[in-house]
Design a protein around this motif. Structure first.
Motif, mmCIF file in Angstrom:
data_model
loop_
_atom_site.group_PDB
_atom_site.id
_atom_site.type_symbol
_atom_site.label_atom_id
_atom_site.label_comp_id
_atom_site.label_asym_id
_atom_site.label_seq_id
_atom_site.Cartn_x
_atom_site.Cartn_y
_atom_site.Cartn_z
ATOM 1 N N MET A 162 -30.713 3.128 -17.528
ATOM 2 C CA MET A 162 -30.285 4.366 -18.183
ATOM 3 C C MET A 162 -29.288 4.110 -19.308
ATOM 4 O O MET A 162 -28.972 5.012 -20.083
ATOM 5 C CB MET A 162 -29.611 5.303 -17.172
ATOM 6 N N LEU A 218 -26.179 3.484 -18.661
ATOM 7 C CA LEU A 218 -25.015 4.227 -18.178
ATOM 8 C C LEU A 218 -24.112 3.365 -17.297
ATOM 9 O O LEU A 218 -23.460 3.870 -16.392
ATOM 10 C CB LEU A 218 -25.457 5.451 -17.377
ATOM 11 N N ARG A 263 -29.474 8.133 -25.902
ATOM 12 C CA ARG A 263 -29.356 9.523 -25.506
ATOM 13 C C ARG A 263 -30.701 10.231 -25.526
ATOM 14 O O ARG A 263 -30.980 11.116 -24.726
ATOM 15 C CB ARG A 263 -28.389 10.231 -26.447
ATOM 16 N N ARG A 267 -32.525 9.085 -22.310
ATOM 17 C CA ARG A 267 -31.994 9.661 -21.073
ATOM 18 C C ARG A 267 -32.443 11.105 -20.901
ATOM 19 O O ARG A 267 -32.321 11.906 -21.802
ATOM 20 C CB ARG A 267 -30.467 9.666 -21.110
ATOM 21 N N GLY A 268 -32.920 11.384 -19.716
ATOM 22 C CA GLY A 268 -33.339 12.755 -19.461
ATOM 23 C C GLY A 268 -34.753 13.000 -19.928
ATOM 24 O O GLY A 268 -35.581 13.497 -19.187
ATOM 25 N N MET A 306 -32.942 10.838 -13.818
ATOM 26 C CA MET A 306 -32.380 10.276 -12.601
ATOM 27 C C MET A 306 -32.011 11.347 -11.591
ATOM 28 O O MET A 306 -31.564 12.424 -11.956
ATOM 29 C CB MET A 306 -31.130 9.487 -12.974
ATOM 30 N N PHE A 317 -29.615 11.637 -8.161
ATOM 31 C CA PHE A 317 -28.573 10.840 -7.514
ATOM 32 C C PHE A 317 -28.457 11.136 -6.025
ATOM 33 O O PHE A 317 -29.066 12.067 -5.510
ATOM 34 C CB PHE A 317 -27.230 11.103 -8.197
ATOM 35 N N GLN A 367 -27.168 24.449 -15.911
ATOM 36 C CA GLN A 367 -27.161 22.988 -15.938
ATOM 37 C C GLN A 367 -28.553 22.427 -16.181
ATOM 38 O O GLN A 367 -28.707 21.349 -16.745
ATOM 39 C CB GLN A 367 -26.551 22.445 -14.643
ATOM 40 N N ILE A 368 -29.571 23.174 -15.743
ATOM 41 C CA ILE A 368 -30.935 22.703 -16.016
ATOM 42 C C ILE A 368 -31.317 23.030 -17.466
ATOM 43 O O ILE A 368 -31.857 22.199 -18.189
ATOM 44 C CB ILE A 368 -31.940 23.325 -15.023
ATOM 45 N N GLU A 428 -29.443 23.243 -19.923
ATOM 46 C CA GLU A 428 -28.724 22.339 -20.800
ATOM 47 C C GLU A 428 -29.497 21.032 -21.007
ATOM 48 O O GLU A 428 -29.593 20.534 -22.128
ATOM 49 C CB GLU A 428 -27.381 22.068 -20.133
ATOM 50 N N ALA A 429 -30.080 20.525 -19.902
ATOM 51 C CA ALA A 429 -30.865 19.295 -20.005
ATOM 52 C C ALA A 429 -32.082 19.528 -20.896
ATOM 53 O O ALA A 429 -32.398 18.726 -21.780
ATOM 54 C CB ALA A 429 -31.308 18.847 -18.615
ATOM 55 N N ALA A 442 -31.089 20.024 -24.598
ATOM 56 C CA ALA A 442 -30.552 18.828 -25.259
ATOM 57 C C ALA A 442 -31.673 18.063 -25.950
ATOM 58 O O ALA A 442 -31.450 17.387 -26.955
ATOM 59 C CB ALA A 442 -29.854 17.933 -24.239
ATOM 60 N N HIS A 443 -32.889 18.180 -25.423
ATOM 61 C CA HIS A 443 -33.994 17.422 -26.008
ATOM 62 C C HIS A 443 -34.996 18.285 -26.761
ATOM 63 O O HIS A 443 -35.604 17.840 -27.722
ATOM 64 C CB HIS A 443 -34.718 16.642 -24.909
ATOM 65 N N MET A 494 -31.631 19.172 -8.337
ATOM 66 C CA MET A 494 -31.499 17.944 -9.117
ATOM 67 C C MET A 494 -32.875 17.443 -9.561
ATOM 68 O O MET A 494 -33.050 16.960 -10.674
ATOM 69 C CB MET A 494 -30.804 16.846 -8.282
ATOM 70 N N MET A 518 -34.138 19.530 -12.327
ATOM 71 C CA MET A 518 -33.442 19.168 -13.556
ATOM 72 C C MET A 518 -34.048 17.905 -14.165
ATOM 73 O O MET A 518 -34.269 17.806 -15.367
ATOM 74 C CB MET A 518 -31.962 18.931 -13.238
ATOM 75 N N ALA A 530 -26.613 11.472 -17.895
ATOM 76 C CA ALA A 530 -27.991 11.090 -17.592
ATOM 77 C C ALA A 530 -28.991 12.092 -18.156
ATOM 78 O O ALA A 530 -30.162 11.792 -18.323
ATOM 79 C CB ALA A 530 -28.180 10.957 -16.084
ATOM 80 N N LYS A 531 -28.523 13.304 -18.457
ATOM 81 C CA LYS A 531 -29.400 14.309 -19.067
ATOM 82 C C LYS A 531 -29.641 14.005 -20.526
ATOM 83 O O LYS A 531 -30.513 14.605 -21.155
ATOM 84 C CB LYS A 531 -28.736 15.689 -19.004
ATOM 85 N N GLY A 532 -28.799 13.149 -21.103
ATOM 86 C CA GLY A 532 -28.934 12.838 -22.515
ATOM 87 C C GLY A 532 -28.045 13.691 -23.395
ATOM 88 O O GLY A 532 -28.283 13.801 -24.598
ATOM 89 N N LEU A 533 -27.018 14.313 -22.809
ATOM 90 C CA LEU A 533 -26.072 15.076 -23.637
ATOM 91 C C LEU A 533 -25.195 14.092 -24.399
ATOM 92 O O LEU A 533 -24.907 13.000 -23.916
ATOM 93 C CB LEU A 533 -25.177 15.955 -22.764
ATOM 94 N N ARG A 578 -17.912 20.404 -22.431
ATOM 95 C CA ARG A 578 -18.492 21.373 -21.513
ATOM 96 C C ARG A 578 -18.237 21.034 -20.047
ATOM 97 O O ARG A 578 -18.002 21.911 -19.241
ATOM 98 C CB ARG A 578 -19.992 21.483 -21.768
#
Lengths: 285, 331
Positions: free
Chosen positions: A69, A71, A98, A101-102, A107, A109, A125-126, A128-129, A132-133, A177, A180, B233-236, B244
């Motif tokens: 990842m 990370l 970036r 990822r996602g 991932m 956890f 939170q979902i 947002e993921a 982001a893409h 999770m 997400m 891990a979401k890519g933010l 945030r």
């Protein structure tokens, strides 16, 4: 996986190499000099298949996944080669990672409660993921989110989407999770001890859900666990790790029926057997 | 939710009543007889008795307390006939040294204390949160050490020392600022600002020092949380992850602290106001302690206690909005 997703869905070719890791070494600096927490690990994951990585705590399983990842905790460096769909990941900048990822690699956890931010609704939170893409409006992201929650069988998803993590049970949080992780249709899903914090019944449900979603989407999966019983249920291939080194690698069938390494045999012997009531724990070292 | 608020308000009223009772009891039991003080040097026992009955000091404790308490809501009259002194509600007592109702003495000085508190609060929140964040994000670097050294100084140096030092450097040596004067904003905005700048800086320095340490600890703690790893891990991107996901969990506890500190300051910055000659509630407190003007001391004590109780309540209410976990439990 979601119908409203504007992206073109590329169905991975089954059996094609999705992830190829070669000579991966992860090093952390300590006051006593650099320590290699993963040494020379090599493995591959085929599209649609599941690789189980098994080992005790501290065997380097999680560090391997975090290296993929990009990370790794502060100070950690990875050398070797990690190729996703033929593209090298280790050479990439954080900015380029970036986008991976996602979107390409997601991932799940171990502890779903602490892995979700307690201050925001699970929906947010979902979303947002997803955003982001894929960008797009919040409304679209919300629809995708509700669909994703429905897919992981959260009942009453359109209402539950506005609830906070602490309002869900442990198993539901892990479903969230997973939702997400899967709302972006990643090529590879890394599940790091996803069922360890859950009780056995819930664990079975989560494993079933993961297997089902994998069948539908053709996502490749790395399933990290210390639980051999779980690995035998989900993995096509198995990698056994100890103290940062890979001890044995093979198909699940090979590992479970004809283990080569002494350590693997010891691990298998440590499993309680229902057909041997007088079984005693044997040494593993 | 409504039930929760009602319960909080009732509890606050209860606490305020208890505080007033204890404060009154302490002054009733411990202080020298105010009648003797009022009477002055040429005093006869008859005169003292007269003053005592005029003030109601000859009554038993509970009656006196009741008079005091009801005075807050309905006002009260000291003495009778032509010599009677009116104290309108809310009457916190009457100062026989200055011949003024305590309430008036406080309200005329309140704007100064509010100005001091608000200006200082803005500065210390900016500096404290900014410094703490910088320190946490750049943990272990020169930035971190610089901020933490400054914070250590801010916590260790007493604010009367910082006040005098600042005055000496900025006013006497460098002549960047004029000597602080009591002017209204409308009269001379620049001079007003210059006069308040040093008190703001002195107070803010101490608080910012404490806040930056707390914010730093909170942020570092939050950065290590599992949900931060999830966010990455979401890519933010990193700034978004910080803004945030790290900020809100780190700053929510600061709200509690801020409520208490701000309320405390509204009740008067005793030392700072005295050093800079600002005629606020703090200065009033210091003066009335020096002169042993009991009704005033009691008035400001009750004010300070009341402000803290109210702030505490507001913080609790704010918390139900800031932390979803509290919100749902209390509902």
């Amino acid at each position: 996986m979601s119908i409203t997703s504007p992206r073109t869905i590329s169905i991975p070719v089954p059996g094609a190499t999705l992830l190829e890791v070669e000579h991966l070494t992860v090093t952390f600096p300590t006051s006593a000099g650099p320590v290699e927490v993963v040494q020379d690990a090599s493995f591959r994951v085929e599209a649609g298949d599941t690789l189980g990585i098994v080992g005790e705590s501290g065997s380097g399983k999680s560090m391997t996944s975090l290296a993929i990842m990009g990370l790794l905790p502060r100070g950690g460096t990875a050398t070797g080669s990690i190729r996703l769909n033929g593209h090298e990941l280790l050479a990439r900048s954080d900015r380029e990672m970036r986008r991976v990822r996602g979107d390409k690699v997601a991932m799940v956890f171990q502890d779903p409660l602490s892995s979700l931010n307690p201050y925001y609704t699970v929906g947010r939170q979902i979303e947002e993921a997803y955003r982001a893409h894929n960008g797009g409006s919040r409304k679209n992201a919300r629809n995708v989110t509700i669909e994703a929650l429905e897919r992981v069988r959260i009942a009453d998803a359109s209402r539950r989407v506005d609830h906070y993590p602490h309002q869900f049970s442990g198993g539901m949080r892990q479903r969230i999770m997973i939702a997400m992780a899967l709302c972006l249709e990643p090529d590879l899903l890394i599940a790091d001890e996803p069922t360890t914090a859950l009780d056995v019944t819930v664990q079975a449900q989560i494993l079933e859900l993961l297997a089902e979603l994998q069948r539908e989407t053709g996502t490749g999966m790395i399933f990290i666990t210390h639980d051999l019983a779980v690995v035998s249920q989900v993995a096509d291939d198995v990698l056994v790790m100890k103290d940062g080194r890979q001890v044995e690698r093979g198909t699940a069938e090979q590992i479970f029926s004809r283990p080569q390494a002494q350590y693997t045999r010891a691990l298998l012997a440590a499993l309680p057997r229902i057909d041997d009531p007088f079984d005693r724990l044997k040494g593993t070292s | 939710m409504l039930f929760y608020f009602a319960r909080r308000i009732l509890a606050a009223i209860g606490v305020l009543l208890l505080i007033s009772l204890f404060t009154y009891a302490i002054f009733f039991l411990l202080s020298p007889d105010p009648a003797v003080q009022i009477c002055g040097k040429t005093c006869t026992p008859e005169r003292i008795d007269q003053i005592r009955s005029q003030l109601g000091l000859d009554l038993p404790f509970w009656q006196q307390y009741w008079q005091f308490l009801s005075g807050i809501f309905t006002g009260r009259t000291y003495g009778e006939g032509a010599a009677a002194i009116q104290c309108a509600a809310p009457c916190l007592g009457f100062s026989f040294q200055t011949n003024e109702p305590v309430t008036d003495m406080i309200t005329t000085r309140m704007p100064v204390s509010i100005t001091v508190a608000v200006g200082a609060a803005v500065l210390w929140m900016l500096a404290g949160i900014g410094g703490g964040l910088l320190s946490a994000v750049k943990q272990g670097t020169g930035w971190d050490r610089g901020v933490m050294m400054t914070a250590l100084a801010g916590i260790s140096l007493p604010n009367y020392f910082v006040a005098l030092l600042l005055q000496y450097v900025l006013v006497v040596q460098l002549r960047w600022l004029p000597f602080p004067q009591s002017v209204q904003f409308a009269e001379d905005p620049l001079l007003w600002f210059q006069s308040y700048l040093m008190p703001w800086l002195v107070l803010a320095f101490g608080y910012a020092a404490m806040y930056s340490r707390i914010v730093r600890t909170n942020v570092i703690d939050t950065l290590g949380q599992n949900f931060m790893r999830t966010a990455r891990a979401k890519g933010l991107d990193a700034p978004l992850v910080l803004r945030r996901h790290a900020l809100r969990p780190s700053l929510t506890p600061v709200v509690t602290l801020f409520g208490m500190d701000f309320a405390g300051l509204l009740g008067g910055a005793l030392i700072t106001e005295t050093v800079f000659g600002l005629n606020g509630v703090g200065k009033l407190t210091a003066d009335s302690i020096a002169k042993n003007d009991q009704p005033v001391i009691m008035g400001v004590t009750l004010l300070a206690a009341g402000l803290v109780v109210i702030a505490n309540m507001l913080v609790d209410v704010a918390y139900t909005y800031l932390d979803p976990r509290v919100r749902v439990k209390s509902a």
